[in-house]
Enzyme design. Structure first.
Site, PDB file in Angstrom:
ATOM      1  N   TYR A 326       0.807  -0.942  -0.106  1.00 21.10           N
ATOM      2  CA  TYR A 326      -0.415  -0.082   0.075  1.00 21.10           C
ATOM      3  C   TYR A 326       0.654   1.345   0.245  1.00 21.10           C
ATOM      4  CZ  TYR A 326      -4.064   2.570   1.176  1.00 21.10           C
ATOM      5  OH  TYR A 326      -5.098   3.584   1.014  1.00 21.10           O
ATOM      6  N   CYS A 327       0.643   2.290  -0.952  1.00 21.39           N
ATOM      7  CA  CYS A 327       0.951   3.236  -0.824  1.00 21.39           C
ATOM      8  C   CYS A 327       2.722   3.739  -1.149  1.00 21.39           C
ATOM      9  CB  CYS A 327       1.096   4.834   0.142  1.00 21.39           C
ATOM     10  SG  CYS A 327       1.701   6.128   0.073  1.00 21.39           S
ATOM     11  N   VAL A 328       3.001   3.880  -0.617  1.00 25.44           N
ATOM     12  CA  VAL A 328       5.259   3.751  -0.239  1.00 25.44           C
ATOM     13  C   VAL A 328       5.356   2.483  -0.140  1.00 25.44           C
ATOM     14  CG1 VAL A 328       5.140   6.029   0.169  1.00 25.44           C
ATOM     15  CG2 VAL A 328       5.066   4.483   2.302  1.00 25.44           C
TER      16      VAL A 328
END
Length: 594
Positions: A326-328
């Site tokens: 998720y994301c980074v």
């Protein structure tokens, strides 16, 4: 005797006690508000150099730390607005109608009070005219390259959002009305909110004490089965008699707490996946302290993601696992896949799912405007003592990306109107910040956001091994949010240009959080798919099929095809019953570590 009309319309004469109360309140309020404004403008002044070209638009921007000059600037701003308004009144009726309609659509001015009095109606429309004029000045500015102009446009929008008449007590009719109704108590309550936030150094969005980990958030049953200096591994208890053979491990952002995917039973992606027969593991990252000051990407890849993958494979006796980043953490997962490919160990990952994650930062959106040499130097200064970046700075940065919604909306409601904070689990999570290893944070911004090295073959090494995303052949599911302001959809799309394996791209309605945390039962938003081979996001959208509701079932169908047979949910599938004994119940210790 009947009083005449003029006498009846006069307001009651205030008592000496009322006059004294209001005099004292206004004195206290004025002192506190001026102090607050001076502090904020002073901080802005310290970092004016972070936005090249700022002085080109406001030559006196450096003087705004002086409260007297700030007041002068505000007067000049509204004077310019009145001048523009005069010009518009002499213009076409179509132009006047456009401004009126735009003012009616703006949520800041939606209350009836803004139209009930001609002065406030003029004020809001004048303000929007000023916005158009100043943003137009940015577009017409000369001598700036494209990046500088984007930085200036962002800074101008932020400045204009801050100067909205809705943000000041004497120019907001809702604030004035509430102050009169409460005899000033609303202003005192608001000042108490403001002072509390100043003391803790962070804007409050939701009621404090309304949520407790393990009680009404992060309540999906599970156990911590491993703890390292970097992360805890949580294994969730099966909710079905049989489970898919291939397990799933979720890597949440290491800049946030993992329970964004386990807010409550109705919103929990983790619970939903467990109830559909997946054996789910989640990595809970430790909030950085001085012991993690030297952590780098190597650690998050090798001692974080790869270690968790190998731990689960050994615990359950399976050849491979599904992964979600998720994301980074998705950015890091891409590096992990490339490292495994380079090491000849790609078979350890059966599939990779990316939630709003970027790997190519060529079009990374407004966040990239914060990555300059000056800002990197500021980060180094802020974290020099302990080698740790205070998570509140990161939270403030993300809030600035949606300043109107996540900053000024709360300033108006909670500081000026004195309203109580509502209980909202998502905003509780948003304010539950984590600290970051400063060295890794700087490298992430420099090497990825600024220099875009992750997509350059061999430009980055992981544990001494050059990585190349173009060699990744792992089956991949990519989800992007159409209104995402943190990882823009057109940036997330670029992953399709780098991975070589089978890939499914899904564009979800809403943004960075709501686009992901969208359970089917909510029947909200929609998603788009396109089975054709297309090269651009625009082409994807042009030929896409829209499906109402959540994209989660689409992902489940995709993951089920790659999950092998169903087996009994026994022995090692039950947390603590296999090689790894349970250390404690979920959500664990690290999620509670400041």
């Amino acid at each position: 005797m009947v009083k005449d009309k003029d006498e009846r319309s006069l307001p009651p004469t205030p008592s000496p006690e009322d006059i004294q109360q209001w005099t004292q309140l206004m004195a206290r309020g004025q002192e506190m508000m001026l102090d607050f404004a001076a502090r904020q403008v002073g901080q802005m002044q310290e970092h004016v150099g972070l936005f090249p070209g700022l002085e080109a638009l406001w030559p006196d921007a450096g003087a705004l730390a002086d409260p007297a000059k700030l007041a002068k600037a505000q007067v000049a701003l509204w004077t310019e607005g009145l001048t523009l308004w005069e010009k518009m009144l002499s213009g076409s009726s179509a132009e006047r109608q456009r401004i009126e309609e735009r003012a009616d659509r703006d949520r800041r001015f939606a209350a009836a009070q803004w139209k009930a009095h001609p002065m406030f109606d003029l004020l809001r429309q004048s303000y929007l005219l000023i916005c158009d004029h100043m943003l137009g000045s940015v577009d017409a500015a000369e001598g700036l390259d494209g990046r500088q102009k984007e930085q200036l446009r962002f800074a101008t929008r932020a400045f204009l959002d801050a100067m909205s008449p809705s943000n000041f007590p004497m120019t907001n009719p809702e604030v004035l009305e509430r102050a009169m109704e409460t005899k000033g108590e609303s202003l005192l309550s608001g000042l108490a909110h403001m002072l509390r936030d100043i003391e803790k150094g962070q804007l409050t969005h939701t009621a404090e004490g309304a949520f407790e980990l393990g009680r009404n958030i992060a309540v999906t049953p599970g156990r911590v089965v491993k703890r390292t200096p970097l992360y805890e591994l949580i294994q969730y208890s099966p909710a079905t008699e049989t489970v898919f053979e291939t397990p799933l491990v979720i890597f949440p952002p290491w800049i946030n707490r993992f329970y964004i995917l386990d807010l409550n039973p109705q919103k929990s992606f983790i619970r939903w996946a467990v109830e559909r027969g997946l054996t789910v593991f989640v990595v809970s990252w430790k909030s950085a302290d001085e012991s993690l000051a030297g952590v780098t990407m190597d650690d998050y890849v090798i001692h974080g993601q790869v270690d968790a993958i190998d731990t689960i494979r050994d615990l359950l006796g399976v050849p491979s696992v599904h992964t979600i980043g998720y994301c980074v953490a998705g950015t890091t997962l891409a590096a992990t896949l490339a490292w495994l490919e380079a090491k000849g160990e790609a078979e350890k990952v059966a599939s990779a799912t990316f939630f709003t994650a970027q790997v190519d930062f060529a079009d990374a959106g407004d966040l990239s405007l914060f990555v300059t040499d000056e800002q990197l130097g500021l980060i180094e200064t802020l974290s020099a003592e302990k080698g740790v970046m205070d998570g509140r700075y990161m939270a403030a940065t993300f809030n600035m990306l949606r300043g109107r919604d996540l900053v000024w909306n709360y300033v108006t409601a909670n500081y000026l109107k004195g309203e109580d904070y509502p209980p909202f689990d998502l905003l509780h999570w948003n304010g539950d910040t984590t600290n970051l290893p400063a060295k890794w944070h700087q490298a992430y911004l420099r090497d990825l956001y600024r220099d875009n090295k992750l997509v350059q073959p061999g430009a980055l090494n992981v544990a001494g091994v050059p990585i190349d995303l173009n060699q990744v052949k792992t089956p991949t599911y990519v989800q992007a949010g159409r209104e995402d302001h943190i990882a823009p959809a057109k940036s997330v799309w670029k992953i399709t240009h780098h991975f070589e394996g089978p890939l499914r791209f899904v564009l979800a309605g809403s943004g960075h959080i709501a686009g992901v945390v969208n359970p089917p039962e909510a029947q909200k938003y929609q998603y788009w798919t396109n089975e054709a081979a297309v090269q651009t996001l625009d082409d994807f959208i042009a030929g896409a099929t829209e499906t109402k509701g959540s994209w989660w079932p689409d992902w489940l169908g995709w993951i089920a095809e790659r999950s092998g047979k169903k087996i009994a949910a026994a022995t090692a599938r039950i947390p603590g019953e296999g090689k790894l004994k349970a250390l404690e119940d979920a959500p664990g210790t690290y999620v509670r570590t400041p």
